[in-house]
Design an enzyme around this catalytic site. Structure first.
Site, PDB file in Angstrom:
ATOM      1  N   CYS A   1      15.543 -26.710 -12.948  1.00 31.56           N
ATOM      2  CA  CYS A   1      14.717 -26.494 -12.214  1.00 31.56           C
ATOM      3  C   CYS A   1      14.375 -24.844 -11.806  1.00 31.56           C
ATOM      4  O   CYS A   1      13.448 -24.554 -11.628  1.00 31.56           O
ATOM      5  CB  CYS A   1      15.591 -27.066 -10.674  1.00 31.56           C
ATOM      6  SG  CYS A   1      16.961 -26.249 -10.016  1.00 31.56           S
TER       7      CYS A   1
ATOM      8  N   HIS B   1      19.347 -26.851  -5.646  1.00 38.89           N
ATOM      9  CA  HIS B   1      18.086 -27.340  -6.415  1.00 38.89           C
ATOM     10  C   HIS B   1      16.764 -26.489  -5.910  1.00 38.89           C
ATOM     11  O   HIS B   1      16.859 -26.344  -4.673  1.00 38.89           O
ATOM     12  CB  HIS B   1      17.860 -28.763  -6.338  1.00 38.89           C
ATOM     13  CG  HIS B   1      16.696 -29.394  -7.164  1.00 38.89           C
ATOM     14  ND1 HIS B   1      16.618 -29.308  -8.637  1.00 38.89           N
ATOM     15  CD2 HIS B   1      15.571 -30.027  -6.785  1.00 38.89           C
ATOM     16  CE1 HIS B   1      15.745 -30.108  -9.002  1.00 38.89           C
ATOM     17  NE2 HIS B   1      14.911 -30.139  -7.821  1.00 38.89           N
TER      18      HIS B   1
ATOM     19  N   HIS C   1       8.800 -29.980  -9.610  1.00 38.69           N
ATOM     20  CA  HIS C   1      10.024 -29.445  -9.844  1.00 38.69           C
ATOM     21  C   HIS C   1      10.528 -30.332 -11.442  1.00 38.69           C
ATOM     22  O   HIS C   1       9.969 -31.063 -11.620  1.00 38.69           O
ATOM     23  CB  HIS C   1      11.229 -29.941  -8.743  1.00 38.69           C
ATOM     24  CG  HIS C   1      11.590 -31.279  -8.552  1.00 38.69           C
ATOM     25  ND1 HIS C   1      12.697 -31.781  -8.319  1.00 38.69           N
ATOM     26  CD2 HIS C   1      10.659 -32.240  -8.320  1.00 38.69           C
ATOM     27  CE1 HIS C   1      12.547 -33.377  -8.241  1.00 38.69           C
ATOM     28  NE2 HIS C   1      11.457 -33.383  -8.385  1.00 38.69           N
TER      29      HIS C   1
END
Length: 173
Positions: A67, A119, A131
């Site tokens: 990510c 994240h 993402h």
């Protein structure tokens, strides 16, 4: 071909103007100001990674991205900005933004590993973000209103504004 059709449809829904093969910014002055151009570059770059495989610790579209590696690559390639390596470090950059104030190009953070800011993705508009989610998957667009993401949302940061310069680049991935 399906990927190109998907990107064009998504681009039309978000921006209302046709995407071009080289990700050029439409020139209509009433559609985009400098902020929007920088944001559009981020969105276009992020969407160009759709389908790139996830790889933990990955920082290259050619070998796989995690990510934060995806976000780093997008900001570097779209705007020439170098961001810190981890989502947690990225969460300290820019200005805090409320969920209701999100604009395309903002970073969105989630608690996916039982710790805050574990994240990160890039908000692309209309309640969606791009993402690199997890092992076995690839870069994709998701709806922030899905229960999974709503429960884990930690906040957002804005790194681009009306003064952020847009660089010209050739997209080599």
């Amino acid at each position: 071909m399906q990927k190109r059709a998907f990107l064009l449809a998504l681009h039309l829904a978000l921006w209302g103007a046709p995407a071009t093969a080289d990700n050029a910014v439409p020139t209509s002055p009433d559609l985009f100001d400098r902020y929007s151009s920088a944001a559009q570059e981020l969105v276009n770059e992020g969407l160009s990674y759709i389908g790139v495989r996830y790889r933990f610790g990955g920082t290259s579209p050619e070998t796989g991205l995690d990510c934060s590696g995806m976000v780093q690559a997008v900001f570097r390639n779209a705007l020439g900005l170098n961001l810190p390596r981890t989502a947690h470090e990225m969460a300290r950059q820019g200005d805090k933004v409320g969920r209701q104030e999100l604009k395309p190009g903002d970073l969105v953070f989630f608690n996916t590993m039982r710790r805050a800011f574990s994240h990160v993705g890039i908000y692309i508009g209309d309640g969606q973000f791009v993402h690199a989610p997890s092992s076995g998957g690839g870069v994709r667009v998701e709806d922030m209103s899905a229960q999974y993401w709503t429960k884990r949302f930690n906040g957002a940061r804005r790194l681009v504004d009306e003064t952020t310069p847009v660089i010209t680049h050739s997209n080599g991935h």
